[in-house]
Motif scaffolding. Structure first.
Motif, PDB file in Angstrom:
ATOM      1  N   VAL A   1       0.989  -1.289   0.090  1.00  0.00           N
ATOM      2  CA  VAL A   1       0.164   0.128  -0.009  1.00  0.00           C
ATOM      3  C   VAL A   1       0.873   1.309  -0.097  1.00  0.00           C
ATOM      4  N   VAL A   2       1.987   1.143   0.703  1.00  0.00           N
ATOM      5  CA  VAL A   2       3.004   2.355   0.812  1.00  0.00           C
ATOM      6  C   VAL A   2       3.429   2.458  -0.639  1.00  0.00           C
ATOM      7  N   ASN A   3       3.711   1.414  -1.270  1.00  0.00           N
ATOM      8  CA  ASN A   3       4.367   1.633  -2.743  1.00  0.00           C
ATOM      9  C   ASN A   3       3.363   2.140  -3.696  1.00  0.00           C
ATOM     10  N   ASP A   4       1.909   1.472  -3.569  1.00  0.00           N
ATOM     11  CA  ASP A   4       1.078   2.031  -4.465  1.00  0.00           C
ATOM     12  C   ASP A   4       0.867   3.515  -4.353  1.00  0.00           C
ATOM     13  N   ILE A   5       1.062   4.021  -3.248  1.00  0.00           N
ATOM     14  CA  ILE A   5       0.402   5.606  -3.098  1.00  0.00           C
ATOM     15  C   ILE A   5       1.642   6.330  -3.538  1.00  0.00           C
ATOM     16  N   LEU A   6       3.035   5.806  -3.074  1.00  0.00           N
ATOM     17  CA  LEU A   6       4.208   6.683  -3.654  1.00  0.00           C
ATOM     18  C   LEU A   6       4.120   6.787  -5.074  1.00  0.00           C
ATOM     19  N   THR A   7       3.751   5.329  -5.829  1.00  0.00           N
ATOM     20  CA  THR A   7       3.932   5.276  -7.229  1.00  0.00           C
ATOM     21  C   THR A   7       2.718   5.652  -8.018  1.00  0.00           C
ATOM     22  N   ASN A   8       1.626   5.502  -7.630  1.00  0.00           N
ATOM     23  CA  ASN A   8       0.489   6.002  -8.495  1.00  0.00           C
ATOM     24  C   ASN A   8      -0.124   7.222  -7.654  1.00  0.00           C
ATOM     25  N   GLY A   9       0.098   7.758  -6.731  1.00  0.00           N
ATOM     26  CA  GLY A   9      -0.439   9.018  -6.032  1.00  0.00           C
ATOM     27  C   GLY A   9      -1.476   8.691  -5.146  1.00  0.00           C
ATOM     28  N   ARG A  10      -1.596   9.954  -4.270  1.00  0.00           N
ATOM     29  CA  ARG A  10      -2.880   9.839  -3.263  1.00  0.00           C
ATOM     30  C   ARG A  10      -4.151  10.238  -4.357  1.00  0.00           C
ATOM     31  N   ARG A  11      -5.068   9.615  -3.972  1.00  0.00           N
ATOM     32  CA  ARG A  11      -6.491   9.632  -4.761  1.00  0.00           C
ATOM     33  C   ARG A  11      -7.511  10.626  -4.142  1.00  0.00           C
ATOM     34  N   PHE A  12      -7.717  10.564  -2.875  1.00  0.00           N
ATOM     35  CA  PHE A  12      -8.718  11.418  -2.028  1.00  0.00           C
ATOM     36  C   PHE A  12      -8.243  12.448  -1.102  1.00  0.00           C
ATOM     37  N   TYR A  13      -7.009  12.337  -0.716  1.00  0.00           N
ATOM     38  CA  TYR A  13      -6.460  13.334   0.299  1.00  0.00           C
ATOM     39  C   TYR A  13      -5.191  13.940  -0.519  1.00  0.00           C
ATOM     40  N   ARG A  14      -5.841  15.068  -1.087  1.00  0.00           N
ATOM     41  CA  ARG A  14      -5.055  15.877  -2.207  1.00  0.00           C
ATOM     42  C   ARG A  14      -5.151  17.161  -1.856  1.00  0.00           C
ATOM     43  N   PRO A  15      -4.962  17.781  -0.884  1.00  0.00           N
ATOM     44  CA  PRO A  15      -4.805  19.268  -0.421  1.00  0.00           C
ATOM     45  C   PRO A  15      -3.952  20.108  -1.447  1.00  0.00           C
ATOM     46  N   ALA A  16      -4.132  21.421  -1.447  1.00  0.00           N
ATOM     47  CA  ALA A  16      -3.032  22.177  -2.211  1.00  0.00           C
ATOM     48  C   ALA A  16      -1.802  21.999  -1.309  1.00  0.00           C
ATOM     49  N   ALA A  17      -0.683  22.321  -2.037  1.00  0.00           N
ATOM     50  CA  ALA A  17       0.693  22.328  -1.434  1.00  0.00           C
ATOM     51  C   ALA A  17       0.838  23.351  -0.441  1.00  0.00           C
ATOM     52  N   GLY A  18       1.129  22.835   0.867  1.00  0.00           N
ATOM     53  CA  GLY A  18       1.287  23.852   2.029  1.00  0.00           C
ATOM     54  C   GLY A  18       0.028  24.022   2.586  1.00  0.00           C
ATOM     55  N   GLU A  19      -1.037  23.371   2.040  1.00  0.00           N
ATOM     56  CA  GLU A  19      -2.524  23.654   2.769  1.00  0.00           C
ATOM     57  C   GLU A  19      -2.841  22.427   3.322  1.00  0.00           C
ATOM     58  N   GLN A  20      -1.957  21.509   3.826  1.00  0.00           N
ATOM     59  CA  GLN A  20      -2.317  20.154   4.387  1.00  0.00           C
ATOM     60  C   GLN A  20      -3.267  20.406   5.647  1.00  0.00           C
ATOM     61  N   PHE A  21      -4.003  19.452   5.759  1.00  0.00           N
ATOM     62  CA  PHE A  21      -4.713  19.518   7.200  1.00  0.00           C
ATOM     63  C   PHE A  21      -4.995  18.155   7.767  1.00  0.00           C
ATOM     64  N   ILE A  22      -5.422  18.109   8.720  1.00  0.00           N
ATOM     65  CA  ILE A  22      -5.767  16.647   9.359  1.00  0.00           C
ATOM     66  C   ILE A  22      -7.347  16.447   9.267  1.00  0.00           C
ATOM     67  N   PRO A  23      -7.625  15.522   8.535  1.00  0.00           N
ATOM     68  CA  PRO A  23      -9.138  15.202   8.326  1.00  0.00           C
ATOM     69  C   PRO A  23      -9.648  14.410   9.519  1.00  0.00           C
TER      70      PRO A  23
ATOM     71  N   ARG B   1      -6.035   2.670   3.330  1.00  0.00           N
ATOM     72  CA  ARG B   1      -5.894   3.732   2.369  1.00  0.00           C
ATOM     73  C   ARG B   1      -6.079   5.168   3.316  1.00  0.00           C
ATOM     74  N   ILE B   2      -6.832   5.494   4.254  1.00  0.00           N
ATOM     75  CA  ILE B   2      -7.071   6.550   4.666  1.00  0.00           C
ATOM     76  C   ILE B   2      -5.592   6.928   5.386  1.00  0.00           C
ATOM     77  N   VAL B   3      -5.099   5.953   6.403  1.00  0.00           N
ATOM     78  CA  VAL B   3      -3.952   6.106   6.975  1.00  0.00           C
ATOM     79  C   VAL B   3      -2.772   6.565   6.056  1.00  0.00           C
ATOM     80  N   GLY B   4      -2.646   5.732   5.213  1.00  0.00           N
ATOM     81  CA  GLY B   4      -1.588   5.993   4.091  1.00  0.00           C
ATOM     82  C   GLY B   4      -1.483   7.168   3.353  1.00  0.00           C
ATOM     83  N   GLU B   5      -2.633   7.483   2.981  1.00  0.00           N
ATOM     84  CA  GLU B   5      -2.735   8.891   1.997  1.00  0.00           C
ATOM     85  C   GLU B   5      -2.497  10.027   3.093  1.00  0.00           C
ATOM     86  N   VAL B   6      -2.948   9.979   4.295  1.00  0.00           N
ATOM     87  CA  VAL B   6      -2.817  11.173   4.863  1.00  0.00           C
ATOM     88  C   VAL B   6      -1.356  11.244   5.541  1.00  0.00           C
ATOM     89  N   PHE B   7      -0.891  10.331   6.120  1.00  0.00           N
ATOM     90  CA  PHE B   7       0.717  10.242   6.353  1.00  0.00           C
ATOM     91  C   PHE B   7       1.664  10.621   5.226  1.00  0.00           C
TER      92      PHE B   7
END
Length: 522
Positions: free
Chosen positions: A267-289, A466-472
């Motif tokens: 799952v780590v590899n998939d997120i790093l390789t294929n990107g985040r799918r639903f946690y995609r804030p603007a750069a510098g605008e990350q927040f805790i959902p 997926r939630i934990v991986g994409e947020v981290f």
């Protein structure tokens, strides 16, 4: 006994799931991006906003009808002592036997894939990312109007605070590039006031002896990095140089050690390789959902053991110090019988060989990620609750938090992101509670059940992974100061305990900080 990971459990085959489950199966049929965009909030999709408040990922209905007057009672019943989630550990057997005789707790199985320290590393990470000091428990509250008093990133502001100029109380007055560290009588302790209140950037890092010990280890780790840089002839602001080096090694541990253990390397590899799918804030605008803060990342509560061996020879007679994580008998004691924080005595230190693997055979496991919570966590001391208010059963507090944040059900999120959902037949224990909870399950409990059914209790699966991986990973990628954003090809540079250069693990950090067994002499 839990079945092997490749066998059906609770009538459901792991192979029947299409994506992101168990040990991290490859993504096959996730929801197309254009469809996913319809259920993702504008903020999670990239709308610029304030990172200083909480937010949500999904535009989905809450898990239940909050107008139903009996809903709160159903959640309280679900999380009560002796209820659905209570592992019913036989505490009368004492803290030692619950470790040496795991068969005494047949509902609370060990996780052979995780050491006991992973639990408290996870708690330490939580305190670095998120601190909600204002939302009322069980009262509907808008996340977007609720401050997060931690920075939403892995920057160790829970340790550094505002730095030496802004918070001099945290630092050594004779060398402000270093932290203030005190002694507990034999080994290190966080600084304390005469009433034993910890002088640290985040008071939650003194909730129990293990998290307090980990905080003290990070103080010493930073101080040793300062010495290391000075010995190399560091010029300029040595504090800032040390803080960056500490942060980057810490972030490496999160990405390379903690996350693979927690969600699976695939799952780590998939997120790093294929990107985040639903946690995609603007750069510098990350927040805790709130789906992360209020539910998915609370999986770690299931990993806590009823009791621990804090060290191998801490007692005055040279015997190990064992204790329950919390024990009502410890209330008001100067040197409590349990492992609560807020106390100082010579035996109150951590022998890290119990918690991380130093190769000496002394390491112990944590508990599985499943729907059973160790019994001591259903009767917390008020001092361990930041708001210091009831209920004192941690599962009840977690479930009421779903009302606070209007969190969607696990099933609805699963369908939204395109992973097959656990359905009502997997939650027969909730049938008696009503409110459709077996088919529309509070996300925290759903994530635990996913891990139990699909991951054998060894790691998160499906929605939780997926939630934990994409947020981290998102927090690291969106932080302009992180190594993953600034220099993704960077490799650790500090000396290791053993093994090839260019890697760094928790045992390396603890060894460099000189809190390892060899440095302690026990």
């Amino acid at each position: 006994m839990t079945k092997p990971l490749d066998e059906p459990q609770s009538g459901l085959s792991r192979r029947g799931f299409l994506t992101g489950v168990g040990a991290g199966a490859a993504v096959l049929t996730l929801t197309p991006a254009e469809a996913l965009a319809k259920v993702v909030t504008a903020r999670a999709g990239g709308l610029a906003t304030s990172p200083d408040v909480f937010g949500r990922i999904f535009n989905l209905a809450p898990f239940a009808d909050f107008n139903a007057p009996s809903l709160r009672g159903a959640l309280m019943e679900m999380g009560r002592p002796g209820g659905v989630v209570d592992a019913r550990d036989p505490l009368q057997e004492g803290p030692i036997r619950l470790i040496t005789n795991p068969e005494l707790s047949p509902n609370n199985l060990d996780n052979a894939g995780h050491t006991a320290g992973v639990t408290f590393l996870g708690q330490f990470l939580d305190h670095d990312m998120t601190f909600d000091q204002t939302s009322p428990l069980g009262v509907v509250t808008a996340p977007e109007q609720t401050p997060n008093t931690r920075t939403p990133g892995l920057d160790l502001d829970s340790v550094y605070g505002g730095g030496p100029a802004a918070e001099p109380r945290l630092y050594n007055p004779s060398d402000t590039a270093k932290f203030r560290v005190e002694s507990g009588g034999r080994f290190e302790d966080v600084p304390r006031l005469p009433n034993r209140t910890a002088i640290i950037a985040d008071p939650r890092n003194d909730e129990n002896l293990m998290i307090s010990g980990l905080h003290a280890a990070f103080l010493l780790f930073h101080n040793r990095v300062v010495d290391h840089l000075r010995a190399q002839g560091q010029q300029g602001n040595v504090f800032e140089a040390a803080r960056q080096l500490v942060r980057w090694h810490y972030q490496w541990i999160v990405l390379r050690e903690f996350l693979p253990l927690t969600i699976g390397q695939n799952v780590v590899n998939d997120i790093l390789t294929n990107g985040r799918r639903f946690y995609r804030p603007a750069a510098g605008e990350q927040f805790i959902p709130v789906e992360f803060q209020g539910a998915a990342y609370r999986f770690g509560h299931s990993q806590v053991r009823p009791s621990y061996r804090a060290n191998l020879a801490g007692n005055p007679d040279g015997t190990p110090f064992f204790g329950f994580i919390f024990d009502p008998a410890g209330q008001g004691q100067a040197d409590p019988v349990d492992l609560r924080g807020g106390a100082r005595a010579p035996r109150r230190f951590i022998g890290w060989q119990t918690f991380f693997d130093f190769g000496d055979g002394e390491v112990r496991p944590n508990k599985r990620i499943d729907t059973k919570i160790s019994t001591p966590l259903l009767n917390l001391p008020l001092a361990a609750i930041p708001s210091a208010d009831p209920p004192t059963a941690l599962p009840q507090r977690n479930l009421l938090r779903h009302i606070t944040w209007s969190i969607p059900s696990g099933q609805n999120i699963a369908r939204a992101i395109g992973v097959q959902a656990l359905e009502a037949q997997h939650f027969p224990e909730l049938q008696q509670l009503g409110h459709g909870l077996p088919a529309s399950t509070p996300l925290w409990y759903y994530v635990l059940k996913e891990a139990e059914v699909l991951g054998g209790g060894l790691r998160l699966a499906g929605v939780g992974a997926r939630i934990v991986g994409e947020v981290f990973i998102g927090l690291l990628q969106l932080d302009p100061t992180s190594y993953l954003s600034t220099n993704p090809s960077w490799r650790p540079t500090l000396p290791r305990r053993s093994g090839a250069a260019g890697d760094f693990r928790m045992v390396d950090l603890l060894t460099f900080a000189r809190v390892d067994p060899a440095s302690r002499g026990q």
